[in-house]
Motif scaffolding. Structure first.
Motif, PDB file in Angstrom:
ATOM      1  N   LEU A   1       0.809  -1.217   0.000  1.00 18.81           N
ATOM      2  CA  LEU A   1       0.000   0.000   0.000  1.00 18.81           C
ATOM      3  C   LEU A   1       0.845   1.271   0.000  1.00 18.81           C
ATOM      4  O   LEU A   1       0.310   2.358  -0.174  1.00 18.81           O
ATOM      5  N   GLY A   2       2.118   1.147   0.192  1.00 17.10           N
ATOM      6  CA  GLY A   2       3.025   2.282   0.244  1.00 17.10           C
ATOM      7  C   GLY A   2       4.341   1.804   0.819  1.00 17.10           C
ATOM      8  O   GLY A   2       4.411   0.726   1.422  1.00 17.10           O
ATOM      9  N   SER A   3       5.398   2.574   0.656  1.00 18.89           N
ATOM     10  CA  SER A   3       6.717   2.146   1.111  1.00 18.89           C
ATOM     11  C   SER A   3       7.501   3.344   1.619  1.00 18.89           C
ATOM     12  O   SER A   3       7.307   4.470   1.179  1.00 18.89           O
ATOM     13  N   GLY A   4       8.385   3.046   2.539  1.00 15.02           N
ATOM     14  CA  GLY A   4       9.244   4.084   3.094  1.00 15.02           C
ATOM     15  C   GLY A   4      10.618   3.530   3.406  1.00 15.02           C
ATOM     16  O   GLY A   4      10.833   2.318   3.426  1.00 15.02           O
ATOM     17  N   MET A   5      11.555   4.442   3.655  1.00 11.44           N
ATOM     18  CA  MET A   5      12.905   4.068   4.064  1.00 11.44           C
ATOM     19  C   MET A   5      13.344   5.004   5.180  1.00 11.44           C
ATOM     20  O   MET A   5      13.157   6.225   5.086  1.00 11.44           O
ATOM     21  N   LEU A   6      13.919   4.427   6.229  1.00  7.33           N
ATOM     22  CA  LEU A   6      14.342   5.192   7.389  1.00  7.33           C
ATOM     23  C   LEU A   6      15.792   4.876   7.707  1.00  7.33           C
ATOM     24  O   LEU A   6      16.218   3.720   7.631  1.00  7.33           O
ATOM     25  N   LEU A   7      16.531   5.910   8.095  1.00  9.86           N
ATOM     26  CA  LEU A   7      17.912   5.705   8.509  1.00  9.86           C
ATOM     27  C   LEU A   7      17.985   5.295   9.972  1.00  9.86           C
ATOM     28  O   LEU A   7      18.850   4.503  10.355  1.00  9.86           O
ATOM     29  N   HIS A   8      17.066   5.815  10.785  1.00  7.49           N
ATOM     30  CA  HIS A   8      17.052   5.499  12.214  1.00  7.49           C
ATOM     31  C   HIS A   8      15.673   4.977  12.594  1.00  7.49           C
ATOM     32  O   HIS A   8      14.654   5.465  12.102  1.00  7.49           O
ATOM     33  N   GLU A   9      15.672   4.020  13.511  1.00  9.25           N
ATOM     34  CA  GLU A   9      14.417   3.464  14.010  1.00  9.25           C
ATOM     35  C   GLU A   9      14.073   4.106  15.350  1.00  9.25           C
ATOM     36  O   GLU A   9      14.042   3.443  16.391  1.00  9.25           O
ATOM     37  N   ASP A  10      13.785   5.381  15.329  1.00  9.65           N
ATOM     38  CA  ASP A  10      13.400   6.085  16.537  1.00  9.65           C
ATOM     39  C   ASP A  10      12.014   6.690  16.356  1.00  9.65           C
ATOM     40  O   ASP A  10      11.421   6.635  15.274  1.00  9.65           O
ATOM     41  N   THR A  11      11.499   7.268  17.421  1.00  3.00           N
ATOM     42  CA  THR A  11      10.147   7.817  17.396  1.00  3.00           C
ATOM     43  C   THR A  11      10.014   8.947  16.386  1.00  3.00           C
ATOM     44  O   THR A  11       9.004   9.048  15.679  1.00  3.00           O
ATOM     45  N   LYS A  12      11.020   9.782  16.297  1.00  2.37           N
ATOM     46  CA  LYS A  12      10.977  10.906  15.353  1.00  2.37           C
ATOM     47  C   LYS A  12      10.832  10.408  13.915  1.00  2.37           C
ATOM     48  O   LYS A  12      10.021  10.933  13.137  1.00  2.37           O
ATOM     49  N   SER A  13      11.598   9.391  13.548  1.00  2.00           N
ATOM     50  CA  SER A  13      11.561   8.881  12.175  1.00  2.00           C
ATOM     51  C   SER A  13      10.225   8.217  11.874  1.00  2.00           C
ATOM     52  O   SER A  13       9.630   8.440  10.813  1.00  2.00           O
ATOM     53  N   TYR A  14       9.734   7.395  12.801  1.00  3.67           N
ATOM     54  CA  TYR A  14       8.451   6.729  12.571  1.00  3.67           C
ATOM     55  C   TYR A  14       7.299   7.732  12.538  1.00  3.67           C
ATOM     56  O   TYR A  14       6.337   7.558  11.772  1.00  3.67           O
ATOM     57  N   THR A  15       7.383   8.776  13.359  1.00  2.00           N
ATOM     58  CA  THR A  15       6.339   9.805  13.336  1.00  2.00           C
ATOM     59  C   THR A  15       6.315  10.507  11.987  1.00  2.00           C
ATOM     60  O   THR A  15       5.239  10.759  11.406  1.00  2.00           O
ATOM     61  N   TRP A  16       7.497  10.833  11.464  1.00  2.00           N
ATOM     62  CA  TRP A  16       7.554  11.468  10.145  1.00  2.00           C
ATOM     63  C   TRP A  16       6.998  10.545   9.069  1.00  2.00           C
ATOM     64  O   TRP A  16       6.258  10.984   8.178  1.00  2.00           O
ATOM     65  N   LEU A  17       7.337   9.251   9.146  1.00  3.85           N
ATOM     66  CA  LEU A  17       6.880   8.303   8.128  1.00  3.85           C
ATOM     67  C   LEU A  17       5.359   8.173   8.141  1.00  3.85           C
ATOM     68  O   LEU A  17       4.712   8.184   7.084  1.00  3.85           O
ATOM     69  N   LEU A  18       4.768   8.059   9.317  1.00  6.86           N
ATOM     70  CA  LEU A  18       3.311   7.930   9.400  1.00  6.86           C
ATOM     71  C   LEU A  18       2.618   9.225   8.983  1.00  6.86           C
ATOM     72  O   LEU A  18       1.520   9.188   8.415  1.00  6.86           O
ATOM     73  N   THR A  19       3.247  10.362   9.260  1.00  6.63           N
ATOM     74  CA  THR A  19       2.681  11.633   8.804  1.00  6.63           C
ATOM     75  C   THR A  19       2.684  11.712   7.282  1.00  6.63           C
ATOM     76  O   THR A  19       1.712  12.175   6.659  1.00  6.63           O
ATOM     77  N   ALA A  20       3.777  11.261   6.651  1.00  2.41           N
ATOM     78  CA  ALA A  20       3.829  11.208   5.187  1.00  2.41           C
ATOM     79  C   ALA A  20       2.794  10.232   4.636  1.00  2.41           C
ATOM     80  O   ALA A  20       2.180  10.474   3.590  1.00  2.41           O
ATOM     81  N   PHE A  21       2.594   9.132   5.351  1.00  4.81           N
ATOM     82  CA  PHE A  21       1.570   8.151   4.957  1.00  4.81           C
ATOM     83  C   PHE A  21       0.182   8.793   4.954  1.00  4.81           C
ATOM     84  O   PHE A  21      -0.604   8.612   4.017  1.00  4.81           O
ATOM     85  N   MET A  22      -0.117   9.565   5.992  1.00  2.00           N
ATOM     86  CA  MET A  22      -1.425  10.215   6.084  1.00  2.00           C
ATOM     87  C   MET A  22      -1.578  11.312   5.029  1.00  2.00           C
ATOM     88  O   MET A  22      -2.671  11.519   4.492  1.00  2.00           O
ATOM     89  N   SER A  23      -0.501  12.009   4.711  1.00  2.00           N
ATOM     90  CA  SER A  23      -0.597  13.056   3.687  1.00  2.00           C
ATOM     91  C   SER A  23      -0.875  12.467   2.310  1.00  2.00           C
ATOM     92  O   SER A  23      -1.458  13.142   1.453  1.00  2.00           O
TER      93      SER A  23
END
Length: 657
Positions: free
Chosen positions: A302-324
């Motif tokens: 349904l969508g894909s992402g890539m993260l350099l760090h597995e922290d709360t900040k990165s996951y929050t940004w990813l889910l925000t991009a998912f919602m946008s």
């Protein structure tokens, strides 16, 4: 001595193979070889040519048929810069340089590698002289005699000219790498496709060198090239979403979803699972696909992402991009017990229910005491913490999700783990970001091809009715037919037919090629099919096959004439990756990240406390060599009472989990 050499050469010449040259013995005892070639232009003293390149190409064709290679030699120019005369030699012209080694010399570092040489002092050449009046070049001198054996016809595919890879072979190497096929296997596969190793330009080493050139072409502009490629898609691909985040000039996160993924989310986005993978690229960026279940019961991205760090900040940004991108929360989201994921989901999703993977929890329950005993064990001060622990039951026990539709479809993150395994069959740990994206496209093509096949089976197959009731006939038109013949439905997929989201429209979107050369790609595929079919039909008719090959050669010569500047190596690589190399690098490549699990060796995984306890319990207790205590907790080298004991290795720091 000369007689022995003559006998060896004569014995070599007795081997039954076709030759196009004549071996001649001179009165002085030396041997020279003079080629005899028919059917092509032969160098003749006195002939004139319009340019040096024209004469050079003539000599190259002659050398190719004769069994030797050529190289350009010295030249003399006029004051105006025009070339007055030019030499073109056999490539074995010259003599090897003498090797002088003195190990006592202070500047001596190491001995030079003892290698063979190809230079034999061959005098075969042609000499071109400029006619100043006519402006043409006259072939003044032609020496056809070689002091070395010429290359037999069956070995000529090893020559430097024949080993030069063409565009289709270069593209095959890159395409094979996108499907996790190395250069060596790609060479063997391509040779089998072509019908033999002699019909392929280049050896295994040449295929490896081309893959090296591709990685060098990407180099330090990897992240910038990927961003340029994805932003180019947002311009030419309808409804394509791409978001990325840069921190300290380095790419740290990105998210993308095309129109097909958005259509899939609209129909199958009730329950979403996502998990991060390891070793997807050379920077240790974590690939995070969002997975759903389609109407065939299969996984769909349904969508894909890539993260350099597995922290709360990165996951929050990813889910925000998912919602946008999707503007709608899923009904339920399933993850593993990751603290960073949990906090990010609570911060972004306001309505979606968060469900933990039931499998991981059930593996830990036998090692835990029941909650009633825990409450009694803790005093009043700690009861608030225990109540918080009890509250965690609401995010994994099935009874708390009965009121959610389709809650039984996904209880664990096994769907994400299955898709992670699927994507790993296309990617390799040392891949660049641009290569990873190409592998991702190959994986999505296979996944969507599977969807199309199941859609066709659903439309084409007619179910067998057990009863004559109208409701059974109605259900057969509304429900999806599975592979075992039964009917099943996840969402009202066929209800969407009236809204314009029909199967043919989705199929067109799945077949959509990212980029502007859609028609070129289609015509290229049609040409490949036509050539393959033609060769198959002519495989038993030698005369027609010869005519067909001759016509193809003429067509190729006409195309080369119309294209005086053939594509360069970098141009071929740019066409394969659909992105141009850039010198304006604003976003740097990520620094290799260190996340949880990175300290593990190849093949290892993170183990739970239960697994560690079971392993320790099974280990046979032995007396410590220092304190003599019978235990399996330590040895002499790790005994806490031993002042010379080894220090325990510090665990790799885990970032915000």
């Amino acid at each position: 001595m000369e007689e022995e050499i003559m006998e060896e050469v004569t014995e070599c010449m007795r081997t039954p193979r076709p030759t196009l040259y004549e071996q001649t013995d001179t009165p002085g005892g030396s041997i020279y070889w003079e080629p005899h070639v028919d059917g092509i232009p032969i160098p003749v003293e006195g002939n004139s040519y319009g340019s040096i390149d024209e004469a050079f190409h003539m000599y190259v064709k002659y050398a190719e048929m004769a069994g030797f290679e050529v190289k350009k030699g010295g030249q003399k120019k006029t004051k105006s810069g025009a070339v007055l005369n030019k030499y073109i030699y056999c490539n074995k012209e010259g003599v090897p340089k003498p090797i002088n080694i003195n190990t006592l010399d202070p500047q001596y570092q190491k001995q030079k590698r003892n290698t063979t040489t190809h230079a034999t002092g061959c005098k075969a050449h042609i000499r071109l002289v400029l006619n100043i009046v006519s402006g043409r070049y006259k072939l003044e001198t032609f020496n056809p005699k070689h002091n070395h054996m010429l290359i037999p016809k069956e070995y000529r595919h090893f020559t430097k000219k024949q080993r030069k890879m063409n565009q289709s072979e270069k593209m095959f190497v890159v395409k094979a790498a996108a499907n996790k096929i190395g250069a060596t296997k790609a060479h063997h596969l391509y040779c089998n496709i072509k019908g033999g190793y002699e019909y392929v330009h280049g050896t295994t080493d040449d295929f490896k060198n081309h893959q090296r050139d591709v990685n060098h072409f990407i180099g330090e502009s990897d992240a910038q090239m990927l961003i340029n490629k994805m932003e180019n898609r947002t311009m030419y691909v309808p409804n394509f979403t791409f978001q990325y985040m840069v921190d300290n000039d380095e790419l740290v996160a990105m998210f993308w979803a095309d129109e097909v993924a958005k259509c899939n989310y609209k129909e199958f986005g009730d329950i979403v699972s996502f998990d991060a993978t390891f070793n997807s690229n050379k920077y240790n960026m974590k690939f995070v696909p969002f997975i759903g279940i389609d109407n065939h019961g299969k996984c769909v991205t349904l969508g894909s992402g890539m993260l350099l760090h597995e922290d709360t900040k990165s996951y929050t940004w990813l889910l925000t991009a998912f919602m946008s991108a999707f503007l709608k929360e899923p009904t339920m989201i399933v993850t593993d017990q990751d603290g960073a994921m949990k906090r990010a989901i609570e911060a972004v999703f306001k309505k979606a229910k968060h469900r933990l993977c039931m499998w991981h929890i059930m593996q830990k329950i036998p090692t835990k005491r029941n909650w009633a005993q825990l409450i009694e064990a803790f005093d009043l001060k700690n009861q608030q913490m225990v109540r918080q622990k009890v509250y965690l039951r609401e995010i994994w026990i099935p009874a708390y999700f009965i009121d959610s539709p389709l809650f039984g479809l996904m209880r664990t993150t096994s769907r994400s783990e299955s898709e992670n395994s699927f994507f790993k069959s296309f990617t390799s740990p040392g891949a660049t970001l641009v290569s990873f994206m190409m592998s991702y496209e190959s994986a999505m093509e296979r996944q969507r091809y599977r969807q199309e096949k199941l859609d066709f089976n659903t439309i084409d197959a007619a179910p067998k009715f057990i009863t004559q009731l109208d409701i059974e006939s109605h259900a057969s038109k509304r429900l999806t037919k599975l592979e075992d013949g039964s009917c099943y439905v996840l969402t009202q997929t066929f209800e969407a037919l009236d809204k314009g989201h029909n199967t043919s429209r989705l199929a067109k979107k799945r077949k959509q090629i990212w980029g502007k050369n859609v028609n070129i790609q289609r015509l290229t595929n049609e040409a490949n099919f036509l050539v393959d079919d033609t060769l198959f039909l002519l495989s038993k008719d030698e005369e027609k096959m010869g005519t067909y090959v001759t016509n193809l050669k003429k067509l190729l010569d006409d195309v080369k004439t119309d294209m005086p500047n053939p594509p360069s190596r970098d141009t071929v690589i740019e066409d394969v990756f659909s992105v141009k190399q850039t010198n304006d690098v604003q976003v740097k490549n990520p620094t290799k990240a260190v996340n949880k699990g990175e300290h593990l060796k190849k093949g290892e995984r993170l183990k739970s406390e239960r697994e560690k306890a079971i392993k320790v319990a099974k280990k046979k207790a032995r007396p410590c060599g220092f304190c003599k205590e019978v235990t399996n907790e330590h040895t002499k080298l790790t005994c806490p009472l031993n002042p010379n004991a080894r220090k325990k290795r510090k665990a790799t720091p885990v970032i915000d989990v």
